[in-house]
Design an enzyme around this catalytic site. Sequence first.
Site, PDB file in Angstrom:
ATOM      1  N   SER A 161     -18.728  -8.559 -14.968  1.00 10.45           N
ATOM      2  CA  SER A 161     -17.751  -9.784 -15.118  1.00 10.45           C
ATOM      3  C   SER A 161     -16.935 -10.690 -16.817  1.00 10.45           C
ATOM      4  O   SER A 161     -17.146  -9.363 -17.143  1.00 10.45           O
ATOM      5  CB  SER A 161     -18.139 -11.695 -14.441  1.00 10.45           C
ATOM      6  OG  SER A 161     -16.543 -12.090 -14.707  1.00 10.45           O
ATOM      7  N   GLU A 255     -10.806  -8.858  -4.812  1.00 13.34           N
ATOM      8  CA  GLU A 255     -11.195  -9.564  -6.046  1.00 13.34           C
ATOM      9  C   GLU A 255     -10.303  -9.726  -7.214  1.00 13.34           C
ATOM     10  O   GLU A 255      -9.850  -8.841  -6.813  1.00 13.34           O
ATOM     11  CB  GLU A 255     -12.715 -10.202  -6.545  1.00 13.34           C
ATOM     12  CG  GLU A 255     -13.347  -8.681  -6.793  1.00 13.34           C
ATOM     13  CD  GLU A 255     -13.567  -8.412  -8.071  1.00 13.34           C
ATOM     14  OE1 GLU A 255     -14.435  -9.496  -9.154  1.00 13.34           O
ATOM     15  OE2 GLU A 255     -15.607  -7.595  -7.758  1.00 13.34           O
ATOM     16  N   HIS A 285     -16.693 -10.965  -5.691  1.00 13.19           N
ATOM     17  CA  HIS A 285     -16.706 -10.644  -6.740  1.00 13.19           C
ATOM     18  C   HIS A 285     -18.554 -10.458  -7.720  1.00 13.19           C
ATOM     19  O   HIS A 285     -19.436 -11.226  -7.085  1.00 13.19           O
ATOM     20  CB  HIS A 285     -16.364 -11.841  -7.516  1.00 13.19           C
ATOM     21  CG  HIS A 285     -16.196 -11.976  -8.944  1.00 13.19           C
ATOM     22  ND1 HIS A 285     -15.706 -10.745 -10.173  1.00 13.19           N
ATOM     23  CD2 HIS A 285     -17.326 -12.728 -10.002  1.00 13.19           C
ATOM     24  CE1 HIS A 285     -15.626 -11.202 -11.916  1.00 13.19           C
ATOM     25  NE2 HIS A 285     -17.146 -11.948 -11.472  1.00 13.19           N
TER      26      HIS A 285
END
Length: 321
Positions: A161, A255, A285
């Site tokens: 991320s 996602e 995610h």
Amino acid sequence: MEPVIEERPGCSKQARRFARFMRYVIRPIFFYSPLTPAMLRAAVVLDVFAPLLMRRARDTRIERVDLGGFHGEWVRPGGVSGSGRVILFLHGGGFFCCGLRTHRKLVERIAQRSDAVAFSVAYRQLPGAPLSTSMADALDGYRILLEQGHAPQNIVIAGDSAGGFLAFTTALKALRRGFPAPAGIVALSPMVDLDHEARASYPFTTKDVYIPVHRLEGLKKLLLADAMDGDPLPSPCDQDLRNLPPVFMQVGSREGLRWDAELMAERLAAADVPHRLQIWEDQIHVFPAFAGVIPEGLQAIDEIAAFIRETTYPKPADAAA
């Protein structure tokens, strides 16, 4: 070069049940919590209590390292052969939450299966530090590994991320400063673009199971608080990618940050950078972080480890020779 994208079909019952839990329990917290300094400071609770839910293996050693203003830790799983492989891991969390504890189990699993040790960096985050500081701390992590004598061809920079964002910017900044390139980059559900305008129309931006992707525009203002008017965004997708090492990415099919992963695959292909993007059906995610309850998470970690072993040197055959 065309983008190299692999579709991974199949989603287990366990994964679907966990996705429902994230949607109805975790999603409301992330979606409706205000982006205020008090809320951002309160997010540290995730990292504080993470060890109660995710315990490391008994034979894994954790060694804290103070880095001057921030810190990191070595994660040394039991049974690692001493191959010399090192994973520089940069955790995700939107640049304001999560930390070494929330990601320790994921780092441990990746390192153990890669026959590697890992150096995980607790870079400074919001509200105490803007994005420029986070990027500087991540680059310092790589510089420190080189100064300690770790061969760049044995170092893989990995992150999930927001940490995926930092994995790319660390490699790019290292190259611009004349540092040797790492052996590879691993990015799990990476955010690579700070400009939310194009992403806003993506179907899963507002339908992501638990990540409030639509709030990245507001977060960007906080991240760039120290930037001057007219400064270009530091988005890795907009940089000169031509000299990057091989890249491996994973993302869930539904996602919001799938948009970023596919965009990065296109940009890497245009720059002739070897890469692979795996899109896992209906996964959430950064699903490898939940490998304890999602079977596909362990499969994904095995794929990550295979990339790390194949990319680093000396390879087993070379070492034997």
